[in-house]
Motif scaffolding. Structure first.
Motif: not given
Length: 471
Positions: A14-28, A178-192
């Motif tokens: 999640a990172m700053i990409f521009g502005t919108s009515c929310m004040g920030v948009s995201y690129s994921l 806005k607190e999530v700007m420039n943050q990242k999230f990584e996860a793996a889905v595993v089937l057992t």
């Protein structure tokens, strides 16, 4: 035998990409590390086939969205199919979402939502990742990166020669700002997946370990039949005891807990209770007296609550003859202990005109249910706890703190009426004692029911994070 198969690795930033009515948009975005071909795992006749049916989740130029929008968007979903191609062996499975470390600032699990649909049934809402049960068997997940937390998002069972299709949805909670700007999230889905030999729920309960004083497990209770000559035992019961035994059950898309294998007029049946109260403050409020058959709570359970259960859940519930007997004197150890209450509840001691039994599907716990659920402790043993009067049980901390049916600081209705006042019922009060109170008192209610005989356990181990799954 268990086998784990990595499905895909999701990388969401999640990172700053521009502005919108929310004040920030995201690129994921998402990067995929596995191929698209069909994969198969075989050991003897145990064969699991895995297929990806859609592209991996790709969230580009997006922003935090509501559950409704996320569950309607193809961009937030990933579809896979799992087939048990064996014609003799059933298979259990568990799907986990496993967060891994990132380079930079990590997006909090509290900001990520997940949902899963099974066989085309779309979920109605998502759950914040941080609120989901944690998988403790994480040592061999075989994922890329340093594992942080493994969340269980679905468990279940696949019968032989059948398939299940899963739709996994993943998105950023609409409340993220806005607190999530420039943050990242990584996860793996595993089937057992694992081969499973199915037991009935009754057999599963009887095979549980016996508890030590203060421990968790299943205690066998041998009831003496006074109508026979000599001290013969019959109609044995099995009750879960302790502060937190592995008696969790997935029922009606909720968490319930197994009281045990209990005697009824219809035979031994598995009795279960909702893990948390349906309401924290409700009344029994019989119309004229403390007759459960004509009470407002019975009417609500029978005509409103039961009808709110899913069709599948209703198919599990048995119609049982519930005994409505009670006690005239019950204060002392000799007249008010757990075994005495067990006998009182099954007696014909009722007010004139009141029903001695009630035939129905949903009721409440009883005093003896509560008494039998204790495992005692080092100072006051289980045997001693069972000999004590329930009106003063809280004076022995071992008896209440090691009893999973007791909810600290929250009173609960018992189904058992008073014989002293024809408007009163008994409750388990907030300190852990039996108490008599008016039926118009506002007390928490925990729906209780009996399951039909012969129900199969198709998954889970009864723990809070992996409750029993039944069919």
């Amino acid at each position: 035998m268990k086998m784990k198969y990595k499905i895909a690795l999701f990388i969401i930033g999640a990172m700053i990409f521009g502005t919108s009515c929310m004040g920030v948009s995201y690129s994921l975005w998402v990067q995929e590390f596995e191929g698209k071909e069909t994969n198969q795992i075989t050991t003897g006749c145990f064969t699991i086939q895995f297929e990806e049916l859609s592209k991996s989740i790709s969230l580009k130029n997006t922003y935090p969205i509501s559950d409704e929008r996320a569950l309607e968007s193809a961009q937030t979903s990933y579809r896979m199919k799992v087939t048990n191609t064996c014609n003799t062996t059933d298979a259990g499975y568990s799907i986990t979402l496993n967060t891994v470390s990132v380079v930079g600032e990590k997006l909090s699990d509290e900001k990520v939502k997940v949902a899963i649909g099974v066989d085309g049934i779309k979920p109605s809402a998502g759950s914040t990742l941080s609120t989901m049960n944690i998988n403790t068997e994480t040592q061999n997940l075989d994922i890329t990166g340093e594992l942080l937390t493994s969340y269980i998002i679905n468990t279940g069972f696949i019968e032989k020669n059948t398939s299940k299709t899963f739709d996994i949805y993943l998105w950023v909670d609409e409340n993220a700002g806005k607190e999530v700007m420039n943050q990242k999230f990584e996860a793996a889905v595993v089937l057992t997946s694992y081969a499973t030999k199915m037991n009935t729920l009754e057999t599963t309960i009887q095979n549980e370990d016996s508890p030590a004083n203060g421990g968790n497990g299943v205690a066998e209770i041998k009831h003496i039949d006074s109508e026979t000559t000599g001290p013969t035992f019959k109609n044995n019961e099995y009750r879960y005891v302790g502060a937190n035994p592995n008696n969790y059950l997935s029922f009606n898309s909720e968490t319930w807990r197994i009281i045990g294998l209990v005697n009824t007029k219809e035979g031994g049946r598995v009795k279960i209770v909702r893990n948390t109260p349906l309401r924290d403050a409700t009344e029994i409020n019989s119309t004229a007296n403390n007759n459960w058959s004509t009470s407002e709570l019975e009417n609500y359970y029978t005509n409103t609550y039961y009808n709110s259960l899913s069709l599948e859940s209703k198919n599990y519930v048995d119609t049982i003859t519930w005994s409505l007997g009670s006690a005239q004197t019950y204060d002392t150890n000799e007249t008010g202990n757990t075994k005495k209450w067990y006998d009182y509840e099954r007696s014909n001691n009722v007010f004139a005109g009141n029903s001695e039994t009630w035939s129905g599907k949903v009721g409440l716990i009883t005093p003896s249910d509560y008494g039998y659920a204790t495992s005692g402790g080092a100072t006051t043993t289980r045997t001693t706890c069972l000999s004590l009067g329930l009106t003063s049980l809280a004076s022995n901390l071992d008896c209440t703190s090691n009893n999973w049916l007791y909810l600290a600081n929250k009173a609960q209705w018992f189904m058992t009426p008073s014989l002293v006042n024809n408007e009163n019922y008994f409750i388990l009060n907030s300190t852990g004692n039996l108490e008599e109170t008016n039926s118009e008192t506002t007390v928490a209610d925990r729906p209780t029911l009996y399951l039909k005989a012969g129900i199969i356990v198709k998954g889970g181990d009864g723990s809070a994070g992996n409750p029993y799954i039944i069919k």
